[in-house]
Design an enzyme around this catalytic site. Structure first.
Site, PDB file in Angstrom:
ATOM      1  N   ARG A  71      -5.002 -21.385   9.958  1.00  0.00           N
ATOM      2  CA  ARG A  71      -5.220 -20.035   9.425  1.00  0.00           C
ATOM      3  C   ARG A  71      -3.857 -19.355   9.265  1.00  0.00           C
ATOM      4  O   ARG A  71      -3.151 -19.156  10.258  1.00  0.00           O
ATOM      5  CB  ARG A  71      -6.094 -19.223  10.377  1.00  0.00           C
ATOM      6  CG  ARG A  71      -6.382 -17.789   9.933  1.00  0.00           C
ATOM      7  CD  ARG A  71      -7.159 -17.050  11.015  1.00  0.00           C
ATOM      8  NE  ARG A  71      -8.364 -17.756  11.411  1.00  0.00           N
ATOM      9  CZ  ARG A  71      -9.082 -17.479  12.518  1.00  0.00           C
ATOM     10  NH1 ARG A  71      -8.685 -16.505  13.325  1.00  0.00           N
ATOM     11  NH2 ARG A  71     -10.156 -18.172  12.799  1.00  0.00           N
ATOM     12  N   ASP A 110     -12.438 -24.281  14.498  1.00  0.00           N
ATOM     13  CA  ASP A 110     -13.779 -23.721  14.678  1.00  0.00           C
ATOM     14  C   ASP A 110     -14.751 -24.706  14.064  1.00  0.00           C
ATOM     15  O   ASP A 110     -14.594 -25.080  12.881  1.00  0.00           O
ATOM     16  CB  ASP A 110     -13.920 -22.371  13.971  1.00  0.00           C
ATOM     17  CG  ASP A 110     -13.136 -21.257  14.631  1.00  0.00           C
ATOM     18  OD1 ASP A 110     -12.612 -21.477  15.734  1.00  0.00           O
ATOM     19  OD2 ASP A 110     -13.065 -20.166  14.038  1.00  0.00           O
ATOM     20  N   HIS A 160      -5.141 -20.467  15.638  1.00  0.00           N
ATOM     21  CA  HIS A 160      -5.332 -21.173  14.367  1.00  0.00           C
ATOM     22  C   HIS A 160      -4.045 -21.237  13.558  1.00  0.00           C
ATOM     23  O   HIS A 160      -3.833 -22.191  12.804  1.00  0.00           O
ATOM     24  CB  HIS A 160      -6.419 -20.475  13.543  1.00  0.00           C
ATOM     25  CG  HIS A 160      -7.807 -20.700  14.041  1.00  0.00           C
ATOM     26  ND1 HIS A 160      -8.555 -21.804  13.705  1.00  0.00           N
ATOM     27  CD2 HIS A 160      -8.596 -19.942  14.841  1.00  0.00           C
ATOM     28  CE1 HIS A 160      -9.750 -21.720  14.270  1.00  0.00           C
ATOM     29  NE2 HIS A 160      -9.803 -20.596  14.977  1.00  0.00           N
ATOM     30  N   GLU A 189     -16.061 -18.202  22.801  1.00  0.00           N
ATOM     31  CA  GLU A 189     -16.540 -18.648  21.494  1.00  0.00           C
ATOM     32  C   GLU A 189     -16.926 -20.115  21.584  1.00  0.00           C
ATOM     33  O   GLU A 189     -16.054 -20.975  21.719  1.00  0.00           O
ATOM     34  CB  GLU A 189     -15.452 -18.450  20.426  1.00  0.00           C
ATOM     35  CG  GLU A 189     -15.054 -16.992  20.217  1.00  0.00           C
ATOM     36  CD  GLU A 189     -13.911 -16.830  19.225  1.00  0.00           C
ATOM     37  OE1 GLU A 189     -13.286 -17.848  18.848  1.00  0.00           O
ATOM     38  OE2 GLU A 189     -13.638 -15.688  18.822  1.00  0.00           O
ATOM     39  N   HIS A 214     -14.876 -22.681  19.281  1.00  0.00           N
ATOM     40  CA  HIS A 214     -13.419 -22.588  19.202  1.00  0.00           C
ATOM     41  C   HIS A 214     -12.756 -23.553  20.194  1.00  0.00           C
ATOM     42  O   HIS A 214     -13.002 -23.480  21.393  1.00  0.00           O
ATOM     43  CB  HIS A 214     -13.015 -21.142  19.515  1.00  0.00           C
ATOM     44  CG  HIS A 214     -11.547 -20.864  19.476  1.00  0.00           C
ATOM     45  ND1 HIS A 214     -10.975 -20.099  18.498  1.00  0.00           N
ATOM     46  CD2 HIS A 214     -10.534 -21.217  20.309  1.00  0.00           C
ATOM     47  CE1 HIS A 214      -9.666 -19.987  18.732  1.00  0.00           C
ATOM     48  NE2 HIS A 214      -9.379 -20.662  19.826  1.00  0.00           N
TER      49      HIS A 214
END
Length: 525
Positions: A394, A446, A439, A504, A507
């Site tokens: 990301r 994810d 990320h 999460e 994750h």
């Protein structure tokens, strides 16, 4: 598969923008104004069980000192090491130079003879032509040891043969003695893709090698010699002041952050810390990754391939300005059977629109993370399941977009799906969104589990990116089926070398991520 995934993966050379390399400042800095990490006895594999057993009976301390091993040379270079050390013996009958540590009893090597080691280094360099320069050190091994074969002594003929092998393997890449040194070190830009070679020997071997004419190997010369350029000073604790003085004077110094497994066994970081603080440009270690031979957290590494030298770099300098170009892989091509639904590239996400920095739905990861993901996919496939990726690398600009959205007045068409119990303006303070993301280090994913035949996602209790305590992996309020599926996913990923994030269920981050403090910002295309 190896760390490199050399032939199995489709590689994307992911060049950092100039700002991520330190911009103009990186171009002006010189080689001696950096600091980088390497390995000691870089070729070494674990000692054979039989010899290790004999040595423990004869000399327990010596056995403990030899109880370490290294990754293959190319894997070390992939991890960012820029100093290698090769011990060579001389075989006059074959004209070769076997690579090993102690004759007969500690000769397990990732490469031997020397030509093979140089070929491996050359092959890596050919595919990473923009790499920061390498320092390769050589010990000429000929010490007699009781009850072991006596090595052939190094003489002028042996050193001449050694030069020939070095020239054939790396001659066109060399930064040579006489070309560089105090007051004449090249800039970072000028030295990329090149190699320095050092004979780590004092008199009398150094004197045999020193014929008064240029040769490919730098020598460990006295300070009084005007040709002196590189010093080997192994103890940064006892000789820290001397190292700092030499570095400040423009010399290049190699030191060691640990020795004989002692610091690693006791998790004693004093020598490591002294090495970094001394300003020695080249810091060698046996533990650029934690030991696999005994339980220890001791590790020696930098956030990036190199950093600005704390003694010799002029003015303020970003510590991570000198990463080599980052090689990312397309995980969908690298991992057989992997499915992707990369939702930040479209509108099916909590913003309800494409996220800044995603121009294509591609799952990009470091090669190490992709290799781990392949292991998890194999484990899942054995049970008739597979992995479905929601997000991989990301860009930092996407994270910035999230943060800006929190404080914006954009419409909220996805609130009921992704954050029904939380107000958007509180998402940062409640920890659901942050200004830095794992990320962006390209080793965090994810994902969820799907049926391998239908592609249907398994029940996990909440959607992906659901900002609520029900997304906590061990939340007791979800169904028993969802609980079991979350634990199944967690088990696959942990077995493949990833650690979960408790808040999460989707994750996971690679345990030994290669860029632990580097946040990339290149657009996904």
């Amino acid at each position: 598969m190896t760390f490199r995934l050399a032939l199995a993966l489709s590689l994307l050379l992911f060049g950092l923008p100039s700002s991520a390399r330190g911009g103009a400042q990186a171009q002006e800095l010189r080689l001696n104004q950096l600091q980088f990490v390497g390995s000691h006895n870089s070729y070494k594999q674990a000692q054979s069980w039989g010899w290790a057993t004999v040595l423990r009976l004869v000399n327990e301390d010596a056995a403990r000192a030899l109880d370490y091993e290294h990754l293959p040379l190319a894997d070390q270079l992939d991890l960012g090491l820029r100093v290698l050390e090769l011990d060579v013996f001389y075989n006059p009958e074959s004209g070769t130079f076997p690579v090993g540590h102690v004759q007969l009893m500690d000769m397990n090597s990732h490469c031997s003879p020397l030509r093979e080691c140089l070929a491996q280094i050359r092959a890596w360099s050919d595919t990473h032509r923009d790499h920061l320069p390498l320092l390769i050190m050589f010990n000429a091994k000929d010490q007699p040891i009781d009850r072991l074969p006596t090595p052939t002594p190094f003489d002028r003929k042996a050193f001449g043969a050694l030069d020939a092998v070095l020239e054939a393997g790396l001659g066109d890449r060399l930064l040579r003695p006489g070309m560089v040194g105090p007051g004449a070190w090249p800039t970072v830009a000028e030295s990329r893709g090149q190699v320095m070679l050092l004979l780590d020997e004092g008199a009398p071997k150094r004197d045999l090698y020193d014929i008064g004419a240029p040769r490919p190997l730098f020598m460990h010369l006295p300070e009084s010699d005007p040709r002196a350029a590189i010093f080997v000073i192994n103890d940064p604790v006892a000789e820290g002041a001397r190292i700092r003085r030499l570095v400040a004077a423009g010399y290049l110094v190699r030191t060691r952050a640990d020795a004989d497994t002692q610091e690693a066994r006791s998790n004693d970081t004093r020598r490591r810390d002294a090495a970094f603080a001394s300003g020695a440009q080249a810091i060698s270690t046996d533990y650029y990754v934690p030991s696999t031979r005994f339980d220890s957290d001791f590790v020696v590494r930098l956030p990036s391939v190199a950093r600005c030298n704390p003694i010799s770099a002029p003015g303020p300098c970003a510590l991570e300005a000198f990463s080599d170009p980052v090689v990312l892989v397309d995980a969908a091509e690298a991992v057989p059977g992997l499915r992707t639904h990369l939702r930040y590239a479209g509108s099916e996400n909590f913003l309800g629109r494409p996220v800044t920095g995603y121009e294509a739905p591609r799952c990009l990861l470091t090669a190490q993370a992709a290799e781990g993901l392949a292991k998890a996919q194999t484990l899942a496939a054995a049970g008739g399941l597979g992995l479905l990726m929601y997000d991989c690398y990301r860009p930092q600009r996407a994270v910035d977009d999230f943060v800006a959205w929190v404080g914006s007045s954009e419409p909220e068409p996805t609130k009921a799906t992704y954050y029904p119990e939380v107000e958007r303006h509180t998402l940062i303070e409640q920890g659901y969104i942050a200004d830095r993301s794992g990320h962006s280090r390209a080793s965090t994913v994810d994902l969820t589990l799907v049926d391998a035949f239908t592609g249907e996602p398994l029940e996990m209790g909440t959607p992906w990116d659901f900002f609520d305590e029900r997304s906590h992996t061990d939340n007791p309020s979800v169904s028993s089926v969802a609980k079991a599926n979350r634990q199944l996913l967690k088990g696959f990923m942990e077995a493949a070398g990833f650690r979960p994030y408790y808040a999460e269920w989707w994750h996971f981050t690679l345990d030994n991520e290669p860029l632990p403090n580097t946040y990339l910002d290149e657009v996904v295309r």
